[in-house]
Structures are given as structure tokens and as C-alpha cells.
Design a protein around this motif. Structure first.
Motif, PDB file in Angstrom:
ATOM      1  N   ARG A  31       0.523  -0.993  -0.050  1.00  0.00           N
ATOM      2  CA  ARG A  31       0.241   0.071  -0.135  1.00  0.00           C
ATOM      3  C   ARG A  31       1.173   1.487  -0.379  1.00  0.00           C
ATOM      4  N   PHE A  34       8.080   3.495   3.150  1.00  0.00           N
ATOM      5  CA  PHE A  34       7.830   4.641   3.817  1.00  0.00           C
ATOM      6  C   PHE A  34       9.805   5.149   4.118  1.00  0.00           C
ATOM      7  N   GLN A  91       3.282  -0.420   4.513  1.00  0.00           N
ATOM      8  CA  GLN A  91       2.010  -0.795   5.155  1.00  0.00           C
ATOM      9  C   GLN A  91       1.419  -1.778   3.573  1.00  0.00           C
ATOM     10  N   SER A  95      -4.192  -4.413   5.076  1.00  0.00           N
ATOM     11  CA  SER A  95      -4.608  -2.905   6.055  1.00  0.00           C
ATOM     12  C   SER A  95      -4.943  -2.115   5.450  1.00  0.00           C
ATOM     13  N   ASN A  96      -5.994  -1.407   6.347  1.00  0.00           N
ATOM     14  CA  ASN A  96      -6.605   0.052   5.766  1.00  0.00           C
ATOM     15  C   ASN A  96      -6.169   0.565   7.126  1.00  0.00           C
ATOM     16  N   THR A  97      -5.691   0.070   8.081  1.00  0.00           N
ATOM     17  CA  THR A  97      -5.786   0.907   9.222  1.00  0.00           C
ATOM     18  C   THR A  97      -4.143   1.509   9.788  1.00  0.00           C
ATOM     19  N   GLY A  98      -3.674   1.687   8.370  1.00  0.00           N
ATOM     20  CA  GLY A  98      -2.434   2.458   8.837  1.00  0.00           C
ATOM     21  C   GLY A  98      -1.051   1.986   9.240  1.00  0.00           C
ATOM     22  N   LYS A  99      -1.038   0.225   9.489  1.00  0.00           N
ATOM     23  CA  LYS A  99      -0.069  -0.369  10.314  1.00  0.00           C
ATOM     24  C   LYS A  99       1.169   0.211   9.225  1.00  0.00           C
ATOM     25  N   LEU A 100       2.234  -0.100  10.541  1.00  0.00           N
ATOM     26  CA  LEU A 100       3.835  -0.082   9.396  1.00  0.00           C
ATOM     27  C   LEU A 100       4.730  -1.131  10.546  1.00  0.00           C
ATOM     28  N   PHE A 102       8.354  -2.503  10.303  1.00  0.00           N
ATOM     29  CA  PHE A 102       9.242  -2.040  10.237  1.00  0.00           C
ATOM     30  C   PHE A 102      10.276  -2.751   9.750  1.00  0.00           C
ATOM     31  N   GLY A 103      11.316  -2.271   9.667  1.00  0.00           N
ATOM     32  CA  GLY A 103      12.040  -3.294   8.965  1.00  0.00           C
ATOM     33  C   GLY A 103      13.134  -2.610  10.714  1.00  0.00           C
TER      34      GLY A 103
END
Lengths: 112, 113
Positions: A31, A34, A91, A95-100, A102-103
Motif C-alpha cells: 500500500r 516509507f 503498509q 490493512s486499511n488501518t495504517g499499520k507500519l 518496520f525493518g
């Protein structure tokens, strides 16, 4: 399983020595991807968002690119103030909740 | 430039005690998040909050955790009975839309003794 892997874990450069950081991802539909910069004892600072393969973004000495499997953060002629940990996060499409996700980050040290 | 602010910057608490971490998100943002980072490990998602309810939570976010937006500006994370393994840096983040960049605060370092 969704996964984000960054390489290398640590990178030492001389001032002016260009290089690239890698972020490989495995997610069920991307999605957005970043890039963040994190200084010691601070929160992640937003740098770039990439939404689709082929997209590129630039800011000063930094350029981010995206393919279907990975993203690169290119650093051209770095300066000591570019020393930081660079984080990649994704993302996923389901998921449409914005959950990230991370590496683990690449810690960059630029020596004068 | 608007920013996310978190208080306190450092919280030291005895195991079993309750803690409340506070955040003031960017004023026109609608999506709110908590993440944590254990020393030397990845930043991990805890919970997302939208329209006054939890929209997603991770396995970490068990019954000991709760979030609240008590007024129009604050966003809090409560841990009811802290454990040693809750020691970490806790970050609050907010975004205008769910697929827009999230802006992070500088975190609260939580130390459980």
C-alpha cells in the motif's frame, strides 16, 4: 508472513563517498513504503513515501526508489550530519488501518 | 511545523504498577498510533486508533494495554500492571489519512524495575 529486511545493518562512509541502502519487503500487496531517519534518543523523522514500482523521490542528498520487491535509499556525497539510523517501513494492502511494519534499520556513520 | 509531543520523556516504575503515557498528536490528524522499540530491536506496531475506537491491534497489545482519547487533543496509552518486559521506548504517531506519512513523537522511555 509480512517481512521487511534492511541491509547492510551498519555502513561507514567517508564524507563525499556515495552509497545505497537496501530495503527488501515481502507483503501481501504494497500500500505504501516509507523511509524514516532516526537520531539517537529521538523518534523516527519522515523522509519519503513511495506508492508504486518505478516511483522516485528526492530530497537534498537523498533519493529513494521503489521496485516490486525492494527500495533503495541512495545517498550522494554524504556529510557527517547525515549520520543516523535509516528505517524502512511498509503498509500492506490488506490493512486499511495504517499499520507500519518496520525493518531493523541501517545505521550510517559518515566520517569527515 | 506541527509536531507530535509525548510526555513524560522518561518514566521509571515498579513492576506491577500502572503507567499512563501521554501524547498530543498533530491537531488536524485523524489516525493515531502507538509503537514500541525495545533496545536494539525493530520498531513494533502496538495499536491504531480512528474515529474513537481501536482499528487494529497487535498480539503485544493484550488486556493489560488500553488507549484513550479523553479529549480533542490528547491520546493516551495505559499499561495496567507493568512487567519487566514492558521496558522499551514507546512512540506515538499520527497521520491525516491512513496511507499518509505518520509523524512520530520523540518517545517515552519506560523503565520497569
Amino acid at each position: 508472513e509480512d517481512q521487511v529486511t534492511q541491509s547492510p545493518e551498519a555502513l561507514r562512509l567517508q564524507e563525499g563517498e556515495s552509497s545505497s541502502l537496501n530495503c527488501s519487503y515481502t507483503v501481501s500487496g504494497l500500500r505504501g513504503l516509507f523511509w524514516y531517519r532516526q537520531d539517537p534518543g529521538k523518534g523516527p523523522e519522515f523522509l519519503f513515501t513511495l506508492y508504486s514500482a518505478g516511483e522516485e523521490k528526492e530530497k537534498e542528498r537523498l533519493k529513494a526508489t521503489l521496485t516490486k520487491k525492494e527500495s533503495f535509499l541512495h545517498i550522494t556525497a554524504p556529510k557527517p550530519e547525515d549520520s543516523a539510523t535509516y528505517l524502512c517501513a511498509v503498509q500492506h494492502g490488506s490493512s486499511n488501518t495504517g499499520k507500519l511494519i518496520f525493518g531493523q534499520g541501517t545505521t550510517l556513520q559518515v566520517k569527515p | 511545523e506541527p509536531e507530535v509531543t509525548q510526555t513524560p520523556s522518561h518514566q521509571v516504575t515498579q513492576m506491577g504498577q500502572e503507567v499512563i503515557l501521554r501524547c498530543v498528536p498533530i491537531s488536524n490528524h485523524l489516525y493515531f498510533y502507538w509503537y514500541r522499540q525495545i533496545l536494539g530491536q525493530k520498531v513494533e506496531f502496538l495499536v491504531s486508533f480512528y474515529n474513537n475506537e481501536i482499528s487494529e491491534k497487535s498480539e503485544i497489545f493484550d488486556d493489560q494495554f488500553s488507549v484513550e482519547r479523553p479529549d480533542g487533543s490528547n491520546f493516551t496509552l495505559k499499561i495496567r500492571s507493568t512487567k519487566l518486559e514492558d521496558s522499551a521506548m514507546y512512540f506515538c504517531a499520527s497521520s491525516g489519512q491512513e496511507n499518509q506519512p505518520q509523524h512520530f513523537g520523540d518517545g517515552t522511555r519506560l523503565s520497569i524495575l
